[in-house]
Design a protein around this motif. Structure first.
Motif, PDB file in Angstrom:
ATOM      1  N   ASP A  72       0.840  -1.202   0.000  1.00  0.00           N
ATOM      2  CA  ASP A  72       0.000   0.000   0.000  1.00  0.00           C
ATOM      3  C   ASP A  72       0.869   1.245   0.000  1.00  0.00           C
ATOM      4  OD1 ASP A  72      -2.280  -1.555   0.069  1.00  0.00           O
ATOM      5  OD2 ASP A  72      -2.407  -1.529   2.254  1.00  0.00           O
ATOM      6  N   GLU A  73       1.960   1.195   0.792  1.00  0.00           N
ATOM      7  CA  GLU A  73       2.875   2.338   0.850  1.00  0.00           C
ATOM      8  C   GLU A  73       3.521   2.571  -0.513  1.00  0.00           C
ATOM      9  OE1 GLU A  73       3.453   4.520   3.395  1.00  0.00           O
ATOM     10  OE2 GLU A  73       1.731   3.494   4.265  1.00  0.00           O
ATOM     11  N   LEU A  74       3.886   1.496  -1.192  1.00  0.00           N
ATOM     12  CA  LEU A  74       4.501   1.633  -2.509  1.00  0.00           C
ATOM     13  C   LEU A  74       3.551   2.301  -3.495  1.00  0.00           C
ATOM     14  CD1 LEU A  74       6.403  -1.760  -2.962  1.00  0.00           C
ATOM     15  CD2 LEU A  74       7.316   0.450  -2.251  1.00  0.00           C
ATOM     16  N   GLU A  75       2.276   1.973  -3.393  1.00  0.00           N
ATOM     17  CA  GLU A  75       1.287   2.596  -4.276  1.00  0.00           C
ATOM     18  C   GLU A  75       1.199   4.093  -4.024  1.00  0.00           C
ATOM     19  OE1 GLU A  75      -0.573   1.460  -6.808  1.00  0.00           O
ATOM     20  OE2 GLU A  75       0.606  -0.371  -6.684  1.00  0.00           O
ATOM     21  N   LYS A  76       1.289   4.490  -2.749  1.00  0.00           N
ATOM     22  CA  LYS A  76       1.163   5.904  -2.388  1.00  0.00           C
ATOM     23  C   LYS A  76       2.321   6.739  -2.929  1.00  0.00           C
ATOM     24  CE  LYS A  76      -1.258   4.955   1.972  1.00  0.00           C
ATOM     25  NZ  LYS A  76      -1.152   5.007   3.443  1.00  0.00           N
ATOM     26  N   ILE A  77       3.496   6.119  -3.065  1.00  0.00           N
ATOM     27  CA  ILE A  77       4.676   6.885  -3.480  1.00  0.00           C
ATOM     28  C   ILE A  77       5.114   6.534  -4.901  1.00  0.00           C
ATOM     29  CG2 ILE A  77       5.502   7.154  -1.116  1.00  0.00           C
ATOM     30  CD1 ILE A  77       7.486   4.905  -1.620  1.00  0.00           C
ATOM     31  N   SER A  78       4.234   5.880  -5.651  1.00  0.00           N
ATOM     32  CA  SER A  78       4.624   5.394  -6.974  1.00  0.00           C
ATOM     33  C   SER A  78       4.908   6.513  -7.972  1.00  0.00           C
ATOM     34  CB  SER A  78       3.541   4.464  -7.537  1.00  0.00           C
ATOM     35  OG  SER A  78       2.306   5.164  -7.667  1.00  0.00           O
ATOM     36  N   ASP A  79       4.462   7.737  -7.673  1.00  0.00           N
ATOM     37  CA  ASP A  79       4.701   8.847  -8.595  1.00  0.00           C
ATOM     38  C   ASP A  79       5.978   9.607  -8.252  1.00  0.00           C
ATOM     39  OD1 ASP A  79       3.682   9.817  -6.210  1.00  0.00           O
ATOM     40  OD2 ASP A  79       2.562  11.460  -7.153  1.00  0.00           O
ATOM     41  N   GLN A  80       6.677   9.182  -7.210  1.00  0.00           N
ATOM     42  CA  GLN A  80       7.915   9.846  -6.812  1.00  0.00           C
ATOM     43  C   GLN A  80       9.092   9.294  -7.617  1.00  0.00           C
ATOM     44  OE1 GLN A  80       8.615   9.704  -2.597  1.00  0.00           O
ATOM     45  NE2 GLN A  80       6.543  10.379  -2.077  1.00  0.00           N
ATOM     46  N   ALA A  81      10.219  10.014  -7.571  1.00  0.00           N
ATOM     47  CA  ALA A  81      11.437   9.536  -8.215  1.00  0.00           C
ATOM     48  C   ALA A  81      11.841   8.203  -7.592  1.00  0.00           C
ATOM     49  CB  ALA A  81      12.557  10.559  -8.044  1.00  0.00           C
ATOM     50  N   THR A  82      12.470   7.357  -8.389  1.00  0.00           N
ATOM     51  CA  THR A  82      12.821   6.008  -7.935  1.00  0.00           C
ATOM     52  C   THR A  82      13.644   6.035  -6.661  1.00  0.00           C
ATOM     53  OG1 THR A  82      12.758   5.135 -10.189  1.00  0.00           O
ATOM     54  CG2 THR A  82      14.030   3.892  -8.578  1.00  0.00           C
ATOM     55  N   ILE A  83      14.640   6.891  -6.580  1.00  0.00           N
ATOM     56  CA  ILE A  83      15.486   6.919  -5.379  1.00  0.00           C
ATOM     57  C   ILE A  83      14.682   7.342  -4.161  1.00  0.00           C
ATOM     58  CG2 ILE A  83      16.298   9.269  -5.827  1.00  0.00           C
ATOM     59  CD1 ILE A  83      18.182   6.313  -4.108  1.00  0.00           C
ATOM     60  N   ASN A  84      13.716   8.239  -4.342  1.00  0.00           N
ATOM     61  CA  ASN A  84      12.864   8.641  -3.219  1.00  0.00           C
ATOM     62  C   ASN A  84      11.969   7.487  -2.778  1.00  0.00           C
ATOM     63  OD1 ASN A  84      13.946  11.198  -3.272  1.00  0.00           O
ATOM     64  ND2 ASN A  84      12.303  12.069  -4.512  1.00  0.00           N
ATOM     65  N   GLN A  85      11.428   6.756  -3.747  1.00  0.00           N
ATOM     66  CA  GLN A  85      10.619   5.586  -3.416  1.00  0.00           C
ATOM     67  C   GLN A  85      11.440   4.578  -2.620  1.00  0.00           C
ATOM     68  OE1 GLN A  85       8.159   3.678  -6.431  1.00  0.00           O
ATOM     69  NE2 GLN A  85       8.488   5.410  -7.790  1.00  0.00           N
ATOM     70  N   LEU A  86      12.647   4.333  -3.104  1.00  0.00           N
ATOM     71  CA  LEU A  86      13.490   3.325  -2.463  1.00  0.00           C
ATOM     72  C   LEU A  86      13.898   3.749  -1.056  1.00  0.00           C
ATOM     73  CD1 LEU A  86      14.516   0.566  -3.264  1.00  0.00           C
ATOM     74  CD2 LEU A  86      16.590   1.642  -4.162  1.00  0.00           C
ATOM     75  N   CYS A  87      14.275   5.001  -0.893  1.00  0.00           N
ATOM     76  CA  CYS A  87      14.686   5.478   0.433  1.00  0.00           C
ATOM     77  C   CYS A  87      13.499   5.540   1.395  1.00  0.00           C
ATOM     78  CB  CYS A  87      15.365   6.837   0.316  1.00  0.00           C
ATOM     79  SG  CYS A  87      17.045   6.709  -0.360  1.00  0.00           S
ATOM     80  N   ASN A  88      12.332   5.917   0.895  1.00  0.00           N
ATOM     81  CA  ASN A  88      11.143   5.915   1.746  1.00  0.00           C
ATOM     82  C   ASN A  88      10.799   4.491   2.179  1.00  0.00           C
ATOM     83  OD1 ASN A  88      10.651   8.663   1.828  1.00  0.00           O
ATOM     84  ND2 ASN A  88       9.380   8.650  -0.003  1.00  0.00           N
ATOM     85  N   TYR A  89      10.982   3.561   1.262  1.00  0.00           N
ATOM     86  CA  TYR A  89      10.738   2.156   1.578  1.00  0.00           C
ATOM     87  C   TYR A  89      11.710   1.679   2.668  1.00  0.00           C
ATOM     88  CZ  TYR A  89      10.752  -2.912   1.124  1.00  0.00           C
ATOM     89  OH  TYR A  89      10.704  -4.249   1.393  1.00  0.00           O
ATOM     90  N   ILE A  90      12.984   1.994   2.503  1.00  0.00           N
ATOM     91  CA  ILE A  90      14.007   1.589   3.471  1.00  0.00           C
ATOM     92  C   ILE A  90      13.708   2.181   4.844  1.00  0.00           C
ATOM     93  CG2 ILE A  90      16.451   1.876   4.097  1.00  0.00           C
ATOM     94  CD1 ILE A  90      17.030   1.694   1.021  1.00  0.00           C
ATOM     95  N   LYS A  91      13.360   3.470   4.876  1.00  0.00           N
ATOM     96  CA  LYS A  91      13.064   4.133   6.148  1.00  0.00           C
ATOM     97  C   LYS A  91      11.815   3.546   6.802  1.00  0.00           C
ATOM     98  CE  LYS A  91      15.300   8.453   4.802  1.00  0.00           C
ATOM     99  NZ  LYS A  91      15.118   9.868   4.364  1.00  0.00           N
TER     100      LYS A  91
END
Length: 201
Positions: A72-91
């Protein structure tokens, strides 16, 4: 209008999950009894077995709830830059591991997953983590942010291994390892070392 029986059951089950997670995080798995958990919920110990087979079964149920929400979190940030998605996921991953679960729960969680598996068809948490990283990186390739030769599979595995390694270090240090500070440094490493050769400028 009152709650249906199904809604009441779901609420009672969630109370048990929340109470158990908090007690295990504070006191450790061995020091937390089923009676402690049900008492914290204002239930009788017998009610526990309406929802879970054992305390071990409860551990796996606690795990699934927040980690299942990763998609669900990935869907919410799917429009962000890839590195932002990845770092948000890690955090997000680290925040759950450290702040929601803590050493007491995570120690037992890893002990559970070290045992022989009964359901070999069900993906492991490591496989799930790899898949979630793969999803983000694949999206980066498809969107043109990352080059087509980006080693998505290797990078997904490296990141997943590092996240689980972080969690084990946090456990082994009895929580003194500063996982949140590590997260910032690791995100910078992912961006400036691991992904830098593959960014499309």
């Amino acid at each position: 209008m009152g709650l249906t029986r199904k809604e009441q059951a779901a609420r009672s089950r969630q109370k048990l999950l929340d109470a158990a997670c908090e007690l295990i995080r504070k006191n450790g798995y061995d020091a937390t009894s089923i009676s402690d958990i049900t008492q914290a919920c204002g239930m009788s110990p017998g009610n526990f077995y309406n929802y879970f087979k054992s305390k071990e079964d409860l551990i796996l149920a606690i795990e699934r709830e927040p980690y299942d929400s990763f998609f669900d979190e990935l869907e919410k940030i799917s429009d962000q830059a890839t590195i932002n998605q990845l770092c948000n996921y890690i955090k997000y991953y680290v925040d759950i591991a450290v702040n929601k679960f803590g050493v007491g729960y995570n120690r037992q969680w890893y002990a559970q997953h070290m045992r022989p598996r009964e359901d070999l068809e069900k993906p492991t948490k490591l496989e799930i983590t790899i898949n979630e990283c793969r999803q983000i990186l694949t999206h980066g390739v498809q969107s043109g942010e990352l080059a087509h030769n980006t080693p998505v599979e290797d990078l997904s595995e490296y990141i997943a291994f590092e996240l689980h390694g972080m969690n084990i270090c946090h456990i082994m240090s009895e929580g003194t390892f500063d996982a949140m500070a590590w997260t910032d440094k690791y995100c910078a490493y992912v961006e400036n070392v691991m992904l830098k050769p593959y960014f499309v400028h």
